[in-house]
Write an enzyme that holds these catalytic residues in place. Sequence first.
Site, PDB file in Angstrom:
ATOM      1  N   TYR A 196       2.532   1.385   5.712  1.00 48.82           N
ATOM      2  CA  TYR A 196       2.365   1.338   7.170  1.00 48.82           C
ATOM      3  C   TYR A 196       2.342   2.744   7.759  1.00 48.82           C
ATOM      4  O   TYR A 196       1.493   3.077   8.598  1.00 48.82           O
ATOM      5  CB  TYR A 196       3.503   0.515   7.766  1.00 48.82           C
ATOM      6  CG  TYR A 196       3.384   0.220   9.242  1.00 48.82           C
ATOM      7  CD1 TYR A 196       2.506  -0.755   9.703  1.00 48.82           C
ATOM      8  CD2 TYR A 196       4.155   0.900  10.172  1.00 48.82           C
ATOM      9  CE1 TYR A 196       2.397  -1.037  11.060  1.00 48.82           C
ATOM     10  CE2 TYR A 196       4.069   0.630  11.528  1.00 48.82           C
ATOM     11  CZ  TYR A 196       3.183  -0.344  11.968  1.00 48.82           C
ATOM     12  OH  TYR A 196       3.091  -0.613  13.312  1.00 48.82           O
ATOM     13  N   LYS A 217      -0.755   4.563   9.815  1.00 49.05           N
ATOM     14  CA  LYS A 217      -0.594   4.981  11.205  1.00 49.05           C
ATOM     15  C   LYS A 217      -0.712   6.492  11.368  1.00 49.05           C
ATOM     16  O   LYS A 217      -1.196   6.981  12.386  1.00 49.05           O
ATOM     17  CB  LYS A 217       0.745   4.481  11.747  1.00 49.05           C
ATOM     18  CG  LYS A 217       0.825   2.961  11.865  1.00 49.05           C
ATOM     19  CD  LYS A 217      -0.224   2.403  12.819  1.00 49.05           C
ATOM     20  CE  LYS A 217      -0.020   0.927  13.112  1.00 49.05           C
ATOM     21  NZ  LYS A 217      -1.008   0.393  14.083  1.00 49.05           N
TER      22      LYS A 217
END
Length: 239
Positions: free
Chosen positions: A145, A149
């Site tokens: 993640y 991002k």
Amino acid sequence: MSRSVLVTGGNRGIGLAIARAFAEHGEKVAFTYRSGEPPQDLVARGCLPVKCDITDPEQVEQAYKEIEERHGNVEVLVANAGINRDGLILRMSDDDFTSVLDTNLTGTFRVVKRASKGMLRARTGRIVLISSVVGLLGSPGQVNYAASKAGLVGFARSLARELGSRNITCNVVAPGWVDTDMSRAVSEQRLAESLAQVPLGRAANPEEIAGVVRFLVSDDAAYITGAVIPVDGGLGMGH
């Protein structure tokens, strides 16, 4: 005049709040969703629900064709759709890693590339990517993640340099803890420990993220591009 706005992942959480905010201010809003039923309050307001999995290029193309037929070329794009598959790296499978990057980073590439065609012809456009404080700070158990991002920051800044001469801005909003289904899924202990590190001592509500997004696509922000705006209660200061 109202603009043609597309919010990906606009059926829940932050995306839903963003879609609602644009609809309340008279924009022509389309939003993508991957499963389930679209929120009826958005449909009642005249928003256009478009079922689309952004990991599928053909579905992305079909979604844009549907939006363009109803609302014209997308003038404002908010790339919000994302997933997480948390786990420590030794337990993380290749699929856990690649699926998160394919949705959060490569999926964003797909929707931005398609929107940029119309924006370049019109010589104007506004793009906002929804990243996360995790992409700036890092977080144990979220290497996939965080990587996805963080990648959005380099993507946006490169795009800002590439498209700026055509009056197209591209900015990043990096939320911290937000009161959504995703944050409610973590244990109470972890949530309490995390919020204890936030100077403002609480999670954001989704409407606070939506307000910053609306500012970035407004005339007041016409000279802002390539920026990363933290909306994290102070959690990521210095990063």
